[in-house]
Design a protein around this motif. Structure first.
Motif, PDB file in Angstrom:
ATOM      1  N   ARG A  45       0.723  -1.047   0.128  1.00 39.67           N
ATOM      2  CA  ARG A  45       0.108   0.107  -0.197  1.00 39.67           C
ATOM      3  C   ARG A  45       0.805   1.242  -0.027  1.00 39.67           C
ATOM      4  NH1 ARG A  45      -4.024  -1.553   4.754  1.00 39.67           N
ATOM      5  NH2 ARG A  45      -3.476   0.411   5.188  1.00 39.67           N
ATOM      6  N   TYR A  46       2.033   1.352   0.880  1.00 40.01           N
ATOM      7  CA  TYR A  46       2.857   2.549   0.827  1.00 40.01           C
ATOM      8  C   TYR A  46       3.542   2.744  -0.411  1.00 40.01           C
ATOM      9  CZ  TYR A  46       2.048   3.698   5.807  1.00 40.01           C
ATOM     10  OH  TYR A  46       1.702   4.200   6.898  1.00 40.01           O
ATOM     11  N   ALA A  47       4.119   1.486  -0.866  1.00 40.04           N
ATOM     12  CA  ALA A  47       4.739   1.580  -2.210  1.00 40.04           C
ATOM     13  C   ALA A  47       3.856   2.170  -3.219  1.00 40.04           C
ATOM     14  CB  ALA A  47       5.469   0.302  -2.612  1.00 40.04           C
ATOM     15  N   GLY A  48       2.697   1.382  -3.719  1.00 39.90           N
ATOM     16  CA  GLY A  48       1.779   1.936  -4.561  1.00 39.90           C
ATOM     17  C   GLY A  48       1.333   3.249  -4.425  1.00 39.90           C
ATOM     18  N   ALA A  49       1.187   3.768  -3.273  1.00 46.53           N
ATOM     19  CA  ALA A  49       0.576   5.008  -3.254  1.00 46.53           C
ATOM     20  C   ALA A  49       1.735   6.237  -3.405  1.00 46.53           C
ATOM     21  CB  ALA A  49       0.007   5.323  -1.350  1.00 46.53           C
ATOM     22  N   ILE A  51       4.046   5.430  -5.560  1.00 37.47           N
ATOM     23  CA  ILE A  51       4.287   5.559  -7.010  1.00 37.47           C
ATOM     24  C   ILE A  51       3.047   6.255  -7.730  1.00 37.47           C
ATOM     25  CG2 ILE A  51       4.503   3.907  -8.943  1.00 37.47           C
ATOM     26  CD1 ILE A  51       5.828   2.225  -7.144  1.00 37.47           C
ATOM     27  N   PHE A  52       1.937   6.163  -7.193  1.00 38.83           N
ATOM     28  CA  PHE A  52       0.607   6.678  -7.535  1.00 38.83           C
ATOM     29  C   PHE A  52       0.611   8.244  -7.370  1.00 38.83           C
ATOM     30  CE2 PHE A  52      -3.685   8.365  -6.933  1.00 38.83           C
ATOM     31  CZ  PHE A  52      -4.148   7.986  -8.275  1.00 38.83           C
ATOM     32  N   ALA A  53       1.220   8.722  -6.213  1.00 37.77           N
ATOM     33  CA  ALA A  53       1.084  10.196  -6.020  1.00 37.77           C
ATOM     34  C   ALA A  53       2.396  11.034  -6.733  1.00 37.77           C
ATOM     35  CB  ALA A  53       1.496  10.162  -4.565  1.00 37.77           C
ATOM     36  N   THR A  54       3.398  10.204  -7.131  1.00 36.48           N
ATOM     37  CA  THR A  54       4.509  11.041  -7.675  1.00 36.48           C
ATOM     38  C   THR A  54       4.272  11.832  -8.879  1.00 36.48           C
ATOM     39  OG1 THR A  54       6.028   9.476  -6.510  1.00 36.48           O
ATOM     40  CG2 THR A  54       6.992  10.693  -8.499  1.00 36.48           C
ATOM     41  N   PRO A  55       3.457  10.872  -9.873  1.00 37.41           N
ATOM     42  CA  PRO A  55       3.486  11.783 -11.160  1.00 37.41           C
ATOM     43  C   PRO A  55       2.386  12.947 -10.962  1.00 37.41           C
ATOM     44  CG  PRO A  55       2.641   9.327 -11.448  1.00 37.41           C
ATOM     45  CD  PRO A  55       3.108   9.618  -9.777  1.00 37.41           C
ATOM     46  N   PHE A  56       1.668  12.860 -10.086  1.00 35.38           N
ATOM     47  CA  PHE A  56       0.817  14.285  -9.881  1.00 35.38           C
ATOM     48  C   PHE A  56       1.712  15.314  -9.212  1.00 35.38           C
ATOM     49  CE2 PHE A  56      -2.360  10.779  -9.589  1.00 35.38           C
ATOM     50  CZ  PHE A  56      -3.131  11.060 -10.715  1.00 35.38           C
ATOM     51  N   MET A  57       2.155  14.940  -8.327  1.00 37.07           N
ATOM     52  CA  MET A  57       3.453  15.804  -7.578  1.00 37.07           C
ATOM     53  C   MET A  57       4.288  16.501  -8.622  1.00 37.07           C
ATOM     54  SD  MET A  57       6.455  15.071  -5.007  1.00 37.07           S
ATOM     55  CE  MET A  57       7.320  14.382  -6.481  1.00 37.07           C
ATOM     56  N   LEU A  58       4.818  15.573  -9.228  1.00 39.29           N
ATOM     57  CA  LEU A  58       5.662  16.224 -10.459  1.00 39.29           C
ATOM     58  C   LEU A  58       5.075  17.308 -11.497  1.00 39.29           C
ATOM     59  CD1 LEU A  58       7.593  12.867 -11.158  1.00 39.29           C
ATOM     60  CD2 LEU A  58       8.574  15.029  -9.972  1.00 39.29           C
ATOM     61  N   THR A  59       3.914  16.691 -11.897  1.00 28.26           N
ATOM     62  CA  THR A  59       3.143  17.785 -12.723  1.00 28.26           C
ATOM     63  C   THR A  59       2.996  19.066 -12.076  1.00 28.26           C
ATOM     64  OG1 THR A  59       1.932  15.900 -13.755  1.00 28.26           O
ATOM     65  CG2 THR A  59       0.913  17.922 -13.801  1.00 28.26           C
ATOM     66  N   ARG A 103       5.758  10.099 -16.374  1.00 32.57           N
ATOM     67  CA  ARG A 103       4.807  10.196 -15.445  1.00 32.57           C
ATOM     68  C   ARG A 103       3.559   9.256 -15.613  1.00 32.57           C
ATOM     69  NH1 ARG A 103       3.981  16.493 -15.655  1.00 32.57           N
ATOM     70  NH2 ARG A 103       3.966  15.997 -17.867  1.00 32.57           N
ATOM     71  N   LEU A 104       3.220   9.114 -16.989  1.00 34.26           N
ATOM     72  CA  LEU A 104       2.125   8.177 -17.206  1.00 34.26           C
ATOM     73  C   LEU A 104       2.298   6.544 -17.007  1.00 34.26           C
ATOM     74  CD1 LEU A 104       0.850   9.451 -20.606  1.00 34.26           C
ATOM     75  CD2 LEU A 104      -0.477   9.324 -18.396  1.00 34.26           C
ATOM     76  N   ILE A 105       3.972   6.239 -17.293  1.00 31.02           N
ATOM     77  CA  ILE A 105       4.447   4.894 -16.972  1.00 31.02           C
ATOM     78  C   ILE A 105       4.331   4.682 -15.371  1.00 31.02           C
ATOM     79  CG2 ILE A 105       6.421   3.384 -16.700  1.00 31.02           C
ATOM     80  CD1 ILE A 105       7.105   4.751 -19.679  1.00 31.02           C
ATOM     81  N   MET A 106       4.611   5.652 -14.693  1.00 31.14           N
ATOM     82  CA  MET A 106       4.493   5.627 -13.039  1.00 31.14           C
ATOM     83  C   MET A 106       2.991   5.272 -12.581  1.00 31.14           C
ATOM     84  SD  MET A 106       7.274   8.011 -11.429  1.00 31.14           S
ATOM     85  CE  MET A 106       6.885   7.367  -9.950  1.00 31.14           C
ATOM     86  N   LEU A 107       1.894   6.219 -13.296  1.00 28.71           N
ATOM     87  CA  LEU A 107       0.796   5.898 -12.858  1.00 28.71           C
ATOM     88  C   LEU A 107       0.172   4.787 -13.227  1.00 28.71           C
ATOM     89  CD1 LEU A 107      -1.666   7.521 -11.757  1.00 28.71           C
ATOM     90  CD2 LEU A 107      -2.259   8.269 -14.159  1.00 28.71           C
ATOM     91  N   ILE A 108       0.490   4.178 -14.516  1.00 25.77           N
ATOM     92  CA  ILE A 108      -0.044   2.666 -15.159  1.00 25.77           C
ATOM     93  C   ILE A 108       0.664   1.783 -13.951  1.00 25.77           C
ATOM     94  CG2 ILE A 108       0.173   1.226 -16.963  1.00 25.77           C
ATOM     95  CD1 ILE A 108      -0.192   3.696 -18.874  1.00 25.77           C
ATOM     96  N   VAL A 109       1.949   1.845 -13.786  1.00 20.68           N
ATOM     97  CA  VAL A 109       2.492   0.810 -13.017  1.00 20.68           C
ATOM     98  C   VAL A 109       1.680   0.901 -11.387  1.00 20.68           C
ATOM     99  CG1 VAL A 109       4.513   0.338 -11.499  1.00 20.68           C
ATOM    100  CG2 VAL A 109       4.705   0.858 -13.936  1.00 20.68           C
ATOM    101  N   SER A 110       1.491   1.938 -11.018  1.00 25.24           N
ATOM    102  CA  SER A 110       0.839   1.986  -9.772  1.00 25.24           C
ATOM    103  C   SER A 110      -0.671   1.609  -9.648  1.00 25.24           C
ATOM    104  CB  SER A 110       0.878   3.331  -9.154  1.00 25.24           C
ATOM    105  OG  SER A 110      -0.272   4.154  -9.621  1.00 25.24           O
ATOM    106  N   LEU A 111      -1.270   1.418 -10.783  1.00 26.35           N
ATOM    107  CA  LEU A 111      -2.536   1.120 -10.890  1.00 26.35           C
ATOM    108  C   LEU A 111      -2.598  -0.467 -11.338  1.00 26.35           C
ATOM    109  CD1 LEU A 111      -4.244   3.753 -13.010  1.00 26.35           C
ATOM    110  CD2 LEU A 111      -4.591   3.352 -10.495  1.00 26.35           C
ATOM    111  N   LEU A 112      -1.359  -0.870 -11.996  1.00 23.34           N
ATOM    112  CA  LEU A 112      -1.255  -2.138 -12.071  1.00 23.34           C
ATOM    113  C   LEU A 112      -0.949  -2.908 -10.770  1.00 23.34           C
ATOM    114  CD1 LEU A 112       0.801  -2.605 -15.345  1.00 23.34           C
ATOM    115  CD2 LEU A 112      -1.735  -3.133 -14.994  1.00 23.34           C
ATOM    116  N   ILE A 113      -0.454  -2.268  -9.761  1.00 29.12           N
ATOM    117  CA  ILE A 113      -0.040  -3.150  -8.472  1.00 29.12           C
ATOM    118  C   ILE A 113      -1.594  -3.358  -7.740  1.00 29.12           C
ATOM    119  CG2 ILE A 113       0.813  -2.281  -6.148  1.00 29.12           C
ATOM    120  CD1 ILE A 113       2.924  -0.957  -7.624  1.00 29.12           C
TER     121      ILE A 113
END
Length: 122
Positions: A45-49, A51-59, A103-113
């Motif tokens: 949960r922590y790792a996925g969260a 990875i999920f939050a990083t693309p939004f933060m970077l944007t 950023r899209l790759i990170m988002l997709i990876v987090s959603l695949l987790i």
């Protein structure tokens, strides 16, 4: 005073570093909560969260740089970070991190987790 000075670059970088943790928390909690409802392990949960939050933060941080310097001059800031200050101000804000593909790759990876973790029972 020009916006293309080192003192302005340092100010922008410090503001970005200060905004990093609050934005990670802001964008990570829905994923963390949703993964908890699915019964995933706390580490996943922590790792996925994260990875999920990083693309939004970077944007948002990339938008901050763009607003401060303008879209024409932001490459000067990223050059300053990677060439002159690579292990200080630019440690985690490499120009490749603001590319849309990354950023899209990170988002997709987090959603695949989520489904993979659920199916594996971790």
């Amino acid at each position: 005073m020009s916006e293309l000075t080192e003192s302005n670059y340092k100010r922008i970088s410090i503001i970005n570093w200060l905004l990093t943790v609050p934005m990670i928390v802001l964008f990570a909690w829905p994923y963390f909560y949703g993964a908890g409802l699915m019964g995933l392990d706390i580490i996943v949960r922590y790792a996925g969260a994260f990875i999920f939050a990083t693309p939004f933060m970077l944007t948002i941080l990339h938008g901050h740089v763009t607003m401060a310097l303008g879209s024409v001059h932001r490459h000067h800031y990223y050059n300053w970070m990677t060439n002159e200050k690579p292990l200080t101000y630019g440690l985690f804000f490499h120009p490749n991190f603001v590319k849309t593909r990354f950023r899209l790759i990170m988002l997709i990876v987090s959603l695949l987790i989520l489904p993979i973790g659920y199916l594996l029972g971790i």
